[in-house]
Design a protein around this motif. Structure first.
Motif, PDB file in Angstrom:
ATOM      1  N   TRP A 169      -2.027 -11.107  -0.481  1.00 33.19           N
ATOM      2  CA  TRP A 169      -1.688  -9.984  -1.346  1.00 33.19           C
ATOM      3  C   TRP A 169      -1.641  -8.680  -0.566  1.00 33.19           C
ATOM      4  CZ3 TRP A 169       0.702 -10.988  -5.499  1.00 33.19           C
ATOM      5  CH2 TRP A 169       0.362 -12.064  -6.323  1.00 33.19           C
ATOM      6  N   ASN A 170      -2.413  -8.555   0.511  1.00 30.75           N
ATOM      7  CA  ASN A 170      -2.426  -7.287   1.241  1.00 30.75           C
ATOM      8  C   ASN A 170      -1.070  -6.970   1.858  1.00 30.75           C
ATOM      9  OD1 ASN A 170      -2.306  -8.836   3.622  1.00 30.75           O
ATOM     10  ND2 ASN A 170      -4.495  -8.689   3.995  1.00 30.75           N
ATOM     11  N   GLU A 171      -0.211  -7.987   2.025  1.00 32.54           N
ATOM     12  CA  GLU A 171       1.149  -7.768   2.503  1.00 32.54           C
ATOM     13  C   GLU A 171       2.156  -7.769   1.354  1.00 32.54           C
ATOM     14  OE1 GLU A 171       4.196  -9.508   5.918  1.00 32.54           O
ATOM     15  OE2 GLU A 171       2.525 -10.740   5.224  1.00 32.54           O
ATOM     16  N   MET A 172       1.907  -8.603   0.332  1.00 33.56           N
ATOM     17  CA  MET A 172       2.839  -8.723  -0.784  1.00 33.56           C
ATOM     18  C   MET A 172       2.779  -7.517  -1.715  1.00 33.56           C
ATOM     19  SD  MET A 172       5.158 -10.802  -2.021  1.00 33.56           S
ATOM     20  CE  MET A 172       4.725 -12.408  -1.327  1.00 33.56           C
ATOM     21  N   TRP A 173       1.583  -6.971  -1.921  1.00 34.55           N
ATOM     22  CA  TRP A 173       1.393  -5.913  -2.915  1.00 34.55           C
ATOM     23  C   TRP A 173       2.237  -4.668  -2.622  1.00 34.55           C
ATOM     24  CZ3 TRP A 173      -0.503  -7.298  -7.323  1.00 34.55           C
ATOM     25  CH2 TRP A 173      -0.916  -6.347  -8.266  1.00 34.55           C
ATOM     26  N   PRO A 174       2.289  -4.186  -1.369  1.00 30.09           N
ATOM     27  CA  PRO A 174       3.153  -3.037  -1.089  1.00 30.09           C
ATOM     28  C   PRO A 174       4.633  -3.319  -1.344  1.00 30.09           C
ATOM     29  CG  PRO A 174       1.522  -3.314   0.653  1.00 30.09           C
ATOM     30  CD  PRO A 174       1.448  -4.545  -0.203  1.00 30.09           C
ATOM     31  N   LYS A 175       5.091  -4.546  -1.120  1.00 29.72           N
ATOM     32  CA  LYS A 175       6.490  -4.892  -1.399  1.00 29.72           C
ATOM     33  C   LYS A 175       6.768  -4.812  -2.897  1.00 29.72           C
ATOM     34  CE  LYS A 175       6.921  -8.046   2.556  1.00 29.72           C
ATOM     35  NZ  LYS A 175       7.208  -9.435   2.995  1.00 29.72           N
ATOM     36  N   ILE A 176       5.817  -5.277  -3.698  1.00 30.76           N
ATOM     37  CA  ILE A 176       5.982  -5.196  -5.148  1.00 30.76           C
ATOM     38  C   ILE A 176       5.989  -3.732  -5.597  1.00 30.76           C
ATOM     39  CG2 ILE A 176       4.847  -5.721  -7.357  1.00 30.76           C
ATOM     40  CD1 ILE A 176       3.844  -8.329  -6.043  1.00 30.76           C
ATOM     41  N   ALA A 177       5.107  -2.933  -5.015  1.00 34.52           N
ATOM     42  CA  ALA A 177       5.056  -1.513  -5.368  1.00 34.52           C
ATOM     43  C   ALA A 177       6.376  -0.823  -5.050  1.00 34.52           C
ATOM     44  CB  ALA A 177       3.897  -0.840  -4.641  1.00 34.52           C
ATOM     45  N   ARG A 178       6.970  -1.151  -3.912  1.00 38.93           N
ATOM     46  CA  ARG A 178       8.244  -0.530  -3.548  1.00 38.93           C
ATOM     47  C   ARG A 178       9.338  -0.898  -4.543  1.00 38.93           C
ATOM     48  NH1 ARG A 178       6.477  -1.555   1.797  1.00 38.93           N
ATOM     49  NH2 ARG A 178       7.611  -3.528   1.916  1.00 38.93           N
ATOM     50  N   PHE A 179       9.319  -2.133  -5.035  1.00 39.62           N
ATOM     51  CA  PHE A 179      10.316  -2.535  -6.024  1.00 39.62           C
ATOM     52  C   PHE A 179      10.214  -1.658  -7.271  1.00 39.62           C
ATOM     53  CE2 PHE A 179      11.590  -4.844  -9.808  1.00 39.62           C
ATOM     54  CZ  PHE A 179      12.833  -5.342  -9.465  1.00 39.62           C
ATOM     55  N   PHE A 180       9.003  -1.376  -7.693  1.00 36.27           N
ATOM     56  CA  PHE A 180       8.794  -0.571  -8.900  1.00 36.27           C
ATOM     57  C   PHE A 180       8.766   0.930  -8.607  1.00 36.27           C
ATOM     58  CE2 PHE A 180       7.348  -4.720 -10.339  1.00 36.27           C
ATOM     59  CZ  PHE A 180       7.883  -4.765 -11.623  1.00 36.27           C
ATOM     60  N   GLU A 181       8.975   1.280  -7.348  1.00 38.92           N
ATOM     61  CA  GLU A 181       9.043   2.679  -6.930  1.00 38.92           C
ATOM     62  C   GLU A 181       7.765   3.428  -7.285  1.00 38.92           C
ATOM     63  OE1 GLU A 181      12.689   3.813  -8.920  1.00 38.92           O
ATOM     64  OE2 GLU A 181      13.840   3.456  -7.086  1.00 38.92           O
ATOM     65  N   VAL A 182       6.651   2.816  -6.941  1.00 41.27           N
ATOM     66  CA  VAL A 182       5.354   3.461  -7.101  1.00 41.27           C
ATOM     67  C   VAL A 182       4.595   3.358  -5.783  1.00 41.27           C
ATOM     68  CG1 VAL A 182       5.168   3.057  -9.585  1.00 41.27           C
ATOM     69  CG2 VAL A 182       4.318   1.328  -7.992  1.00 41.27           C
ATOM     70  N   GLU A 183       3.640   4.238  -5.617  1.00 39.49           N
ATOM     71  CA  GLU A 183       2.781   4.202  -4.448  1.00 39.49           C
ATOM     72  C   GLU A 183       1.671   3.177  -4.655  1.00 39.49           C
ATOM     73  OE1 GLU A 183       3.359   5.923  -1.672  1.00 39.49           O
ATOM     74  OE2 GLU A 183       5.179   6.708  -2.618  1.00 39.49           O
ATOM     75  N   THR A 184       1.054   2.780  -3.572  1.00 40.64           N
ATOM     76  CA  THR A 184      -0.140   1.943  -3.669  1.00 40.64           C
ATOM     77  C   THR A 184      -1.372   2.802  -3.373  1.00 40.64           C
ATOM     78  OG1 THR A 184       0.035   1.294  -1.347  1.00 40.64           O
ATOM     79  CG2 THR A 184       1.052  -0.163  -2.982  1.00 40.64           C
ATOM     80  N   ALA A 185      -2.505   2.316  -3.808  1.00 40.81           N
ATOM     81  CA  ALA A 185      -3.782   2.946  -3.486  1.00 40.81           C
ATOM     82  C   ALA A 185      -4.767   1.832  -3.192  1.00 40.81           C
ATOM     83  CB  ALA A 185      -4.265   3.831  -4.635  1.00 40.81           C
ATOM     84  N   ALA A 186      -5.946   2.204  -2.755  1.00 39.36           N
ATOM     85  CA  ALA A 186      -6.937   1.196  -2.377  1.00 39.36           C
ATOM     86  C   ALA A 186      -7.201   0.241  -3.543  1.00 39.36           C
ATOM     87  CB  ALA A 186      -8.237   1.881  -1.974  1.00 39.36           C
TER      88      ALA A 186
END
Length: 352
Positions: free
Chosen positions: A249-266
């Protein structure tokens, strides 16, 4: 020699697995389809639906008593219950009722396909041996998947039909009203995070963010299910079916966030079942604002399942080479699968 035309009885035809299986079989020239579910469905030129209470033997006999043409049973039904022990009786009973009713009237029955999962390896209980293989020893019951397979093994003795058991990882596809739909969990969680102006935080246990796991695309699973049900070398066996890759998930989660055009946080461990319990009003507002399809909040919510998946702070994967050795070679990149499913959810106006 058996007739070339085949009739699939899909049990649980409205779920993620059954629905995608029906869509795949509809593309095959030599098949017709009968779909079973509690609420029925909309007929197409190749599929008719029957609403039936699978827990009621009399209703099964009455509704299925004229299905003499069935050649293949694809069993993908599931009844949820609060505890592992309570799952056994209803989920075994439904399979028994269907097989009993069809065996009685369908002389050309060729195969019974059973949908299972990694619960047969104890994956839901805690860290299990990975990669899990189909010949692993059973674990301490209760576990309805093992009871269902034992029933088929016993019932098949001396019969002309065969069985197969498909063991996918978490199945990803588009469907509503399903209690185990991770795509819907992530899609709604991300859309609501964006609507509230929040970053997309991974909500699971700390160790889950870094564990290795895999997924199974619903379309790939459909193709594998038909393959196993129609090839004699697959008779009376179980098969792990996966996309073919591993991820964290630590690699997949940012890709999902980019799809939804949102930032990630801790990451922040939290129960989605708790924090999303009050979001029905937000969902209603979003439906009106973005002109979304009119699905109830209950129909699109699978928060408890999301909590379970995001709670796996241990490696979660199986050995999928047995199917490949026998001829099933489909594979799919899991990141591409997620983005494709989210795009389809947008096309269907499930999410904005």
């Amino acid at each position: 020699m058996r007739d070339q035309h085949k009739t699939a009885l899909i049990v649980g035809a409205q779920g993620v697995i059954g629905g995608n299986l029906a869509r795949h079989i509809e593309t095959l020239d030599d098949w017709s389809i009968i779909g079973l579910s509690r609420r029925g469905g909309t007929a197409t030129p190749k599929i008719r639906h029957i609403a039936v209470d699978l827990l009621d033997p009399a209703d099964c006999t009455r509704k299925l008593g004229d299905l003499t043409e069935v050649t293949h049973i694809f069993y993908a039904a599931y009844q949820d219950r609060p505890t592992w022990a309570e799952l056994v009786e209803p989920n075994l009973a439904m399979l028994v009722n269907v097989v009993t009713a069809i065996e009685r009237v369908a002389p050309n029955l060729e195969h019974v396909s059973l949908m299972q999962g990694y619960k047969v390896y104890g994956a839901h209980l805690g860290p299990f041996k990975t990669p899990a293989r189909e010949n692993e020893d059973n674990h301490m019951p209760p576990e309805f998947n093992m009871d269902q397979q034992a029933f088929l093994q016993h019932r098949q003795q001396g019969k002309s039909w065969t069985w197969s058991a498909l063991r996918p990882s978490v199945v990803i596809g588009v469907a509503t009203g399903n209690p185990m739909n991770l795509a819907m969990v992530i899609g709604l969680y991300a859309a609501m995070s964006k609507e509230l102006g929040l970053p997309l935080r991974f909500p699971g246990k700390p160790g889950a963010y870094d564990a290795l796991l895999e997924m199974t695309d619903a379309g790939l699973l459909a193709r594998a299910t038909v393959w196993a049900a129609t090839n004699s070398q697959c008779a009376n066996q179980a098969f792990n079916i996966t996309n073919g890759d591993l991820f964290r998930w630590n690699e997949m989660w940012p890709k999902i966030a980019r799809f939804f055009e949102v930032e990630t946080a801790a990451p922040l461990p939290m129960s989605l079942n708790v924090v999303m319990a009050d979001k029905a009003r937000l969902w209603k507002e979003m439906k009106e604002k973005y002109n979304l399809a009119d699905h109830s909040y209950e129909a699109v919510s699978s928060w408890s399942f999301g909590d379970a998946v995001f709670g796996w702070d241990y490696d979660f994967f199986a050995d999928g080479t047995k199917a490949r050795r026998l001829g099933f070679h489909d594979y799919l990149r899991t990141d591409e699968m997620f983005l494709s499913v989210f795009s389809e959810m947008r096309e269907q106006r499930i999410i904005p």
